[in-house]
Design a protein around this motif. Structure first.
Motif, mmCIF file in Angstrom:
data_model
loop_
_atom_site.group_PDB
_atom_site.id
_atom_site.type_symbol
_atom_site.label_atom_id
_atom_site.label_comp_id
_atom_site.label_asym_id
_atom_site.label_seq_id
_atom_site.Cartn_x
_atom_site.Cartn_y
_atom_site.Cartn_z
ATOM 1 N N ARG A 108 -6.983 2.483 10.467
ATOM 2 C CA ARG A 108 -6.634 3.359 9.346
ATOM 3 C C ARG A 108 -7.557 4.577 9.300
ATOM 4 N NH1 ARG A 108 -3.380 1.942 5.302
ATOM 5 N NH2 ARG A 108 -4.590 3.207 3.843
ATOM 6 N N ARG A 117 1.237 3.969 9.956
ATOM 7 C CA ARG A 117 0.745 3.107 8.897
ATOM 8 C C ARG A 117 0.162 1.844 9.513
ATOM 9 N NH1 ARG A 117 1.376 7.167 6.706
ATOM 10 N NH2 ARG A 117 2.638 7.696 4.866
ATOM 11 N N ARG A 163 6.946 0.584 3.879
ATOM 12 C CA ARG A 163 5.726 1.337 4.208
ATOM 13 C C ARG A 163 5.042 1.859 2.934
ATOM 14 N NH1 ARG A 163 6.221 5.804 7.486
ATOM 15 N NH2 ARG A 163 4.804 5.122 9.130
ATOM 16 N N ARG A 165 2.389 2.837 -0.106
ATOM 17 C CA ARG A 165 1.076 3.476 -0.154
ATOM 18 C C ARG A 165 -0.011 2.416 -0.280
ATOM 19 N NH1 ARG A 165 -0.930 7.539 -5.047
ATOM 20 N NH2 ARG A 165 -3.190 7.289 -4.687
ATOM 21 N N GLN A 166 -1.115 2.634 0.417
ATOM 22 C CA GLN A 166 -2.287 1.770 0.289
ATOM 23 C C GLN A 166 -3.452 2.624 -0.174
ATOM 24 O OE1 GLN A 166 -3.033 -1.243 3.325
ATOM 25 N NE2 GLN A 166 -5.229 -0.777 3.272
ATOM 26 N N ASP A 167 -4.120 2.173 -1.235
ATOM 27 C CA ASP A 167 -5.155 2.989 -1.864
ATOM 28 C C ASP A 167 -6.542 2.792 -1.275
ATOM 29 O OD1 ASP A 167 -3.390 4.235 -3.676
ATOM 30 O OD2 ASP A 167 -3.478 2.504 -5.018
#
Length: 212
Positions: A108, A117, A163, A165-167
């Motif tokens: 990432r 992603r 897919r 969102r990842q914070d």
């Protein structure tokens, strides 16, 4: 991989799902501990090679299938390929599953700002053959609440399809939600980093058969 490359294939979704938990220490013919070779080194090599060959689509999704067993372990790079005294099967498994979380953090960060992603998830306790072999008493006690294969795979399909969102870079997905990668404060205490993990994996990456 060479056959796929020759056909001009592009990979849109890669799920690094292969994994094993062994009670007894088993060394591969290359001299590697089986949990290390199967659960983390092979995942890294496959993803690395797809990237190097340009076979991973620019907007691909890569999903690591970890395990709740990683919650009990910090990252200890020096113990990932433990082939001598001190081997404990459950720990070897847990260490490799923690390494999957950290490896995802590395990808990432490396490809931040791009369209690819990278996620890591865990499926909960699924009634797999590995659970039955490695923890028969556990399985017998909890078999009424263990998950089926489709239930365990649900978050994988969700991540691949939507897919989301990842914070946080260091996180793990469980039941379609982003979760913290640590339950116990002690697992945050490590001398290692995503970079030291990848350095170890790279040290095995180009060794010829029989030369490990």
């Amino acid at each position: 991989m060479e056959r796929l490359e020759a056909r001009g294939e592009k990979i849109d979704v890669l799920v690094n799902n292969v994994g094993i938990q062994k009670r007894d220490q088993i060394i591969t013919r290359e001299g590697l501990e089986t949990s290390f070779a199967t659960n983390i080194l092979s995942h890294y090599l496959f993803t690395r090679e797809l990237l190097a060959r340009g076979m991973l689509a620019d907007d691909a999704t890569v999903i690591e299938t970890s395990s709740g067993g990683m919650y009990n372990h910090p990252l200890v790079v020096k113990d990932l390929n433990l082939t001598g005294d001190g081997y404990v099967g459950v720990r070897a498994y847990g260490l490799s599953k923690r390494a999957q979380v950290v490896l995802t953090q590395y990808w990432r960060e490396k490809f931040a700002g791009g369209a690819r992603r990278f996620y890591v998830m865990h499926p909960g306790w699924v009634d797999t053959a590995a659970v039955g072999r490695s923890m028969p008493r556990f399985r017998e006690t909890l078999k009424s609440v263990l998950r089926s294969d489709p239930q365990g795979a649900d978050t994988i399909v969700y991540l691949a399809a939507l897919r989301p969102r990842q914070d946080h870079d260091e996180a793990i997905w469980f039941d379609r939600k982003e979760r913290g990668a640590h339950i116990f404060p002690r697992t945050r205490e490590t001398k290692d980093s995503p970079q030291t993990l990848v350095a170890l994996l790279e040290s095995y990456a180009d060794r010829p058969p029989g030369g490990w």
